[in-house]
Design a protein around this motif. Structure first.
Motif, mmCIF file in Angstrom:
data_model
loop_
_atom_site.group_PDB
_atom_site.id
_atom_site.type_symbol
_atom_site.label_atom_id
_atom_site.label_comp_id
_atom_site.label_asym_id
_atom_site.label_seq_id
_atom_site.Cartn_x
_atom_site.Cartn_y
_atom_site.Cartn_z
ATOM 1 N N GLY A 80 31.187 44.216 -10.968
ATOM 2 C CA GLY A 80 31.781 44.416 -9.415
ATOM 3 C C GLY A 80 32.926 43.621 -9.855
ATOM 4 O O GLY A 80 33.500 43.312 -11.098
ATOM 5 N N GLY A 81 34.065 44.010 -9.542
ATOM 6 C CA GLY A 81 36.013 43.655 -9.540
ATOM 7 C C GLY A 81 36.590 45.040 -9.966
ATOM 8 O O GLY A 81 36.032 45.835 -10.573
ATOM 9 N N SER A 82 38.438 44.659 -9.453
ATOM 10 C CA SER A 82 38.926 45.882 -10.461
ATOM 11 C C SER A 82 38.754 45.876 -12.118
ATOM 12 O O SER A 82 38.621 44.740 -12.223
ATOM 13 N N ARG A 83 38.909 46.799 -12.485
ATOM 14 C CA ARG A 83 38.839 47.244 -13.615
ATOM 15 C C ARG A 83 40.451 48.177 -14.182
ATOM 16 O O ARG A 83 40.738 48.969 -13.396
ATOM 17 N N SER A 84 40.406 47.189 -15.455
ATOM 18 C CA SER A 84 41.537 48.140 -16.323
ATOM 19 C C SER A 84 41.381 49.777 -16.393
ATOM 20 O O SER A 84 40.300 50.020 -15.878
ATOM 21 N N PRO A 85 42.135 50.329 -16.384
ATOM 22 C CA PRO A 85 41.688 51.485 -16.689
ATOM 23 C C PRO A 85 41.139 51.587 -18.077
ATOM 24 O O PRO A 85 40.154 52.384 -18.537
ATOM 25 N N GLU A 86 41.680 50.610 -19.390
ATOM 26 C CA GLU A 86 40.553 50.817 -20.269
ATOM 27 C C GLU A 86 39.499 50.406 -19.555
ATOM 28 O O GLU A 86 38.570 51.379 -20.261
ATOM 29 N N ALA A 87 38.605 49.545 -19.078
ATOM 30 C CA ALA A 87 37.436 49.133 -19.109
ATOM 31 C C ALA A 87 37.390 50.255 -18.508
ATOM 32 O O ALA A 87 35.470 50.594 -18.249
ATOM 33 N N GLU A 88 38.017 50.918 -17.035
ATOM 34 C CA GLU A 88 37.596 52.294 -16.401
ATOM 35 C C GLU A 88 36.708 53.380 -17.669
ATOM 36 O O GLU A 88 35.682 53.444 -17.209
ATOM 37 N N VAL A 89 37.508 53.636 -17.857
ATOM 38 C CA VAL A 89 37.074 54.445 -18.889
ATOM 39 C C VAL A 89 35.870 54.179 -19.833
ATOM 40 O O VAL A 89 34.785 54.904 -19.913
ATOM 41 N N CYS A 90 35.575 52.635 -20.435
ATOM 42 C CA CYS A 90 34.383 51.647 -21.558
ATOM 43 C C CYS A 90 32.916 52.285 -20.383
ATOM 44 O O CYS A 90 32.147 53.080 -20.943
ATOM 45 N N ALA A 91 32.906 51.985 -19.108
ATOM 46 C CA ALA A 91 31.972 52.058 -18.374
ATOM 47 C C ALA A 91 31.786 53.653 -18.117
ATOM 48 O O ALA A 91 30.240 53.863 -18.289
ATOM 49 N N GLY A 92 32.756 54.730 -17.663
ATOM 50 C CA GLY A 92 32.843 55.573 -17.423
ATOM 51 C C GLY A 92 31.821 56.362 -18.964
ATOM 52 O O GLY A 92 30.845 57.684 -18.821
ATOM 53 N N ALA A 93 31.802 55.868 -20.092
ATOM 54 C CA ALA A 93 31.791 56.520 -21.845
ATOM 55 C C ALA A 93 30.008 55.977 -21.113
ATOM 56 O O ALA A 93 28.827 56.746 -21.873
ATOM 57 N N PHE A 94 29.458 54.808 -20.734
ATOM 58 C CA PHE A 94 28.301 54.494 -20.689
ATOM 59 C C PHE A 94 27.879 55.684 -19.220
ATOM 60 O O PHE A 94 26.667 55.560 -20.018
ATOM 61 N N ARG A 95 28.053 56.257 -18.412
ATOM 62 C CA ARG A 95 27.978 56.194 -17.587
ATOM 63 C C ARG A 95 27.710 57.788 -17.920
ATOM 64 O O ARG A 95 26.188 57.976 -17.512
ATOM 65 N N GLN A 96 28.088 58.398 -18.767
ATOM 66 C CA GLN A 96 28.366 59.719 -19.603
ATOM 67 C C GLN A 96 26.833 60.079 -20.578
ATOM 68 O O GLN A 96 26.774 60.458 -20.475
ATOM 69 N N SER A 97 26.563 58.476 -20.625
ATOM 70 C CA SER A 97 25.606 58.875 -21.794
ATOM 71 C C SER A 97 24.460 58.310 -21.623
ATOM 72 O O SER A 97 23.691 57.981 -22.725
ATOM 73 N N LYS A 98 24.661 56.925 -20.836
ATOM 74 C CA LYS A 98 23.317 56.045 -20.430
ATOM 75 C C LYS A 98 21.800 57.452 -20.288
ATOM 76 O O LYS A 98 20.870 56.704 -21.246
ATOM 77 N N SER A 99 21.273 58.434 -20.431
ATOM 78 C CA SER A 99 20.716 59.469 -20.549
ATOM 79 C C SER A 99 19.878 59.480 -22.041
ATOM 80 O O SER A 99 18.757 59.783 -22.537
ATOM 81 N N ARG A 100 20.993 59.472 -23.143
ATOM 82 C CA ARG A 100 21.000 59.118 -24.475
ATOM 83 C C ARG A 100 21.212 57.881 -25.208
ATOM 84 O O ARG A 100 21.866 57.813 -26.398
ATOM 85 N N ILE A 101 21.400 56.871 -24.466
ATOM 86 C CA ILE A 101 21.590 55.861 -25.221
ATOM 87 C C ILE A 101 21.139 55.423 -26.884
ATOM 88 O O ILE A 101 21.621 55.098 -27.369
ATOM 89 N N ALA A 102 19.997 55.834 -26.590
ATOM 90 C CA ALA A 102 18.936 55.148 -27.994
ATOM 91 C C ALA A 102 18.901 56.085 -28.717
ATOM 92 O O ALA A 102 19.227 56.251 -30.105
ATOM 93 N N GLU A 103 19.427 57.336 -28.394
ATOM 94 C CA GLU A 103 19.468 58.766 -29.078
ATOM 95 C C GLU A 103 20.935 58.458 -30.292
ATOM 96 O O GLU A 103 21.048 58.604 -31.324
ATOM 97 N N LEU A 104 21.949 58.281 -28.919
ATOM 98 C CA LEU A 104 23.508 57.578 -29.657
ATOM 99 C C LEU A 104 23.120 56.305 -30.684
ATOM 100 O O LEU A 104 23.545 56.812 -31.775
#
Length: 252
Positions: free
Chosen positions: A182-206
């Motif tokens: 929780g808490g405010s994220r820097s733009p860099e941190a927001e994009v990093c979190a977004g990369a995980f959200r987009q990839s979560k279902s394929r983490i093991a494969e990636l």
């Protein structure tokens, strides 16, 4: 000067990122998925005592001072039957045993980040638990949180070149923690979190097929890659205390 202020949650890369976060007095979470962070989390889950250290001329004396065994390389350990940087070599039989664990990336970042207000170890294996513990510590101290993706090092840099090689698995590991934190994220941190959200279902494969994953698999350590790609398998959150890692909740 480069800065991610005034945001509470940030993401940085490598040794310099760890040093800058420590200078700010942040809570630092070191992420080296393949394999330092995953190994530390797994070893502590099984009760082992781990002392991080750089792989240099002082390692032997450091290990002797702490009564710790210096772990061997993966190939050496396979023949000796002892634990190593490979996380799958740790089990309940290693509870209470003391190990000096070195790596080119994660261990060095952990030592540098140890000057921070708190140094935690995060990975895919304990992402939610690491985020929860960082949030608890932030609530007590008010410090910001920086997740440091350790990355890898190029083996043959030319003179003057930066040796840091950013790695997909560490970026996704950092994102898994930032997504929950929780808490405010820097733009860099927001994009990093977004990369995980987009990839979560394929983490093991990636993780399996990324450059670092293929490198380990080609050396015969496919089981390491499978293990390190598991999400939220453990609730263990290592924290650096007096040169060794302890379960952070024990210091509450």
């Amino acid at each position: 000067m480069f800065d991610q202020a005034p945001y509470e949650c940030r993401v940085e890369w490598g040794e310099r990122g760890a040093r800058e976060a420590a200078k700010r007095g942040d809570i630092v979470i070191v992420v080296d998925v393949l394999s330092f962070s995953s190994t530390v989390v797994t070893a502590l889950h099984h009760g082992a005592v781990v002392f991080p250290h750089a792989k240099d001329d002082t390692l032997g004396e450091f290990a002797r001072r702490h009564g710790a065994h210096v772990i061997l390389g993966r190939a050496e350990a396979a023949t000796a039957g002892v634990p190593t940087l490979s996380p799958v070599t740790y089990g309940p039989e290693h509870a209470g045993r003391r190990y000096a664990l070195c790596s080119l990336n994660g261990a060095v970042c952990a030592r540098i980040g140890g000057a921070s207000s708190a140094l935690l170890v995060g990975s895919l294996l304990n992402a939610s638990a690491a985020a929860g513990e960082a949030a608890r510590l932030r609530g007590i101290s008010g410090a910001g949180v920086t997740v440091v993706a350790c990355g890898e090092k190029w083996s043959d840099p030319r003179q003057g070149e930066n040796v840091l090689r950013p790695s997909l698995e560490d970026y996704l590991g950092a994102g898994a923690i930032l997504q929950v934190l929780g808490g405010s994220r820097s733009p860099e941190a927001e994009v990093c979190a977004g990369a995980f959200r987009q990839s979560k279902s394929r983490i093991a494969e990636l993780v399996w097929d990324c450059g670092s994953g293929r490198e380990l698999r080609e050396k015969g350590y496919a089981e390491d890659v499978r293990h390190c790609a598991r999400l939220d398998r453990y609730a263990t959150v290592p924290r650096l205390h007096e040169e060794r890692f302890v379960e952070s909740a024990e210091l509450a």
